[in-house]
Design a protein around this motif. Structure first.
Motif, PDB file in Angstrom:
ATOM      1  N   UNK A   1       0.846  -1.196   0.000  1.00 56.77           N
ATOM      2  CA  UNK A   1       0.000   0.000   0.000  1.00 56.77           C
ATOM      3  C   UNK A   1       0.883   1.249   0.000  1.00 56.77           C
ATOM      4  N   UNK A   2       0.501   2.192  -0.850  1.00 59.84           N
ATOM      5  CA  UNK A   2       1.282   3.430  -0.956  1.00 59.84           C
ATOM      6  C   UNK A   2       0.510   4.640  -0.456  1.00 59.84           C
ATOM      7  N   UNK A   3      -0.806   4.469  -0.258  1.00 63.68           N
ATOM      8  CA  UNK A   3      -1.671   5.612   0.079  1.00 63.68           C
ATOM      9  C   UNK A   3      -2.531   5.234   1.280  1.00 63.68           C
TER      10      UNK A   3
ATOM     11  N   UNK B   1       1.214   9.861   5.053  1.00 62.28           N
ATOM     12  CA  UNK B   1      -0.149   9.356   5.273  1.00 62.28           C
ATOM     13  C   UNK B   1      -0.240   8.133   6.194  1.00 62.28           C
ATOM     14  N   UNK B   2       0.822   7.365   6.312  1.00 61.22           N
ATOM     15  CA  UNK B   2       0.736   6.149   7.144  1.00 61.22           C
ATOM     16  C   UNK B   2       0.578   6.519   8.618  1.00 61.22           C
TER      17      UNK B   2
ATOM     18  N   UNK C   1       2.983  -1.281   3.706  1.00 62.12           N
ATOM     19  CA  UNK C   1       3.770  -1.093   2.480  1.00 62.12           C
ATOM     20  C   UNK C   1       5.239  -1.280   2.825  1.00 62.12           C
ATOM     21  N   UNK C   2       5.880  -2.321   2.262  1.00 68.01           N
ATOM     22  CA  UNK C   2       7.305  -2.515   2.541  1.00 68.01           C
ATOM     23  C   UNK C   2       8.164  -1.563   1.712  1.00 68.01           C
TER      24      UNK C   2
ATOM     25  N   UNK D   1       8.505  -0.581   7.079  1.00 69.63           N
ATOM     26  CA  UNK D   1       7.108  -0.859   6.726  1.00 69.63           C
ATOM     27  C   UNK D   1       6.254   0.341   7.089  1.00 69.63           C
ATOM     28  N   UNK D   2       5.433   0.784   6.139  1.00 67.32           N
ATOM     29  CA  UNK D   2       4.400   1.761   6.465  1.00 67.32           C
ATOM     30  C   UNK D   2       3.186   0.949   6.891  1.00 67.32           C
TER      31      UNK D   2
END
Ligand SMILES: Cc1cc2nc3c(=O)[nH]c(=O)nc-3n(C[C@H](O)[C@H](O)[C@H](O)COP(=O)(O)O)c2cc1C
Length: 211
Positions: free
Chosen positions: A19-21, A79-80, A160-161, A187-188
């Motif tokens: 996940x990026x967002x 955002x995370x 998100x790694x 990681x996020x």
């Protein structure tokens, strides 16, 4: 979480995507983050030496400090709910005695194992080349990181790694002596704000052989 609402392992596994967002309004409390890390560090390690050292960055001040070290992943930083850095501790063998004592106190020492086991572990790591030690602890540290990605989904979060951060500088910014702690992966973690980009895998026939 009631047992009927728990997602199946298949769902946790097949629904994981990088996940990026993330939803920037979502905070994960430190107790839950600690619980997730506790679960992730049930991962195995060679000689059970557990070389991982984990730093959770959930304060706006520290997120802002490390932002310049991850220029390609600024959006995840912003955002995370948290960013988690998994380090390998090159001096992890120093904990052999502590782990031995814990094992003994828990009544889990196998028959015939005594204090000589601690010296044996320390000797193994002392005799390894620097490269072998680093490789071994890198491998160990990747395991709870992977496990965290699945644990997070079981808790209703996504991850998100990332390795595209400044590995030279991250340790000193986080107060982790760079000559001792090797950053392995970040990681996020948080709630996804948009649908992930799905990815493919090589056909299993291309990567698997039986002998
Ligand atoms: C070791 C590792 C490093 C990665 N580094 C980054 C990164 O720096 N930035 C990023 O956006 N994604 C990064 N990714 C995410 C991968 O691009 C992603 O996992 C891969 O494309 C497969 O997609 P999936 O995780 O959704 O299955 C990394 C993944 C791994 C396992």
């Amino acid at each position: 979480m009631s047992s009927t609402s728990e997602p199946s392992f298949q769902k946790i596994l097949t629904g994981r995507h990088a996940i990026h967002d993330f939803d920037p309004t979502v905070k994960i409390d430190r107790q839950e983050l600690t619980q997730m890390i506790t679960e992730a560090t049930l991962a195995p390690s060679a000689l059970n030496v557990q070389p991982w050292r984990i730093v959770v960055i959930d304060s706006p001040a520290m997120k802002a400090k490390i932002k310049p070290l991850m220029p390609n992943d600024v959006h995840q930083n912003e955002t995370a709910s948290a960013l988690i850095v998994f380090f390998a501790d090159l001096q992890a063998a120093d904990n052999a005695q502590f782990i031995f004592d814990q094992t003994k106190a828990a009544g889990l020492l196998p028959a015939g194992v005594d204090e000589r086991y601690v010296t044996m572990i320390q000797t193994i790591y002392q005799q390894m080349s620097a490269a072998d030690l680093r490789n071994s602890f890198t491998l160990d540290t990747a395991l709870p990181a992977m496990q965290f990605m699945l644990v997070a989904r079981a808790h209703g979060f996504e991850t998100g790694p990332m390795t595209g951060f400044d590995h030279e500088k991250i340790g000193s910014v986080l107060g982790m002596a760079p000559e001792r702690y090797v950053p392995i992966i970040m990681l996020a973690v948080g709630k996804a704000a948009s649908a992930p980009t799905e990815s493919v895998r090589l056909p299993v026939t291309k990567i698997l052989s039986f002998r």
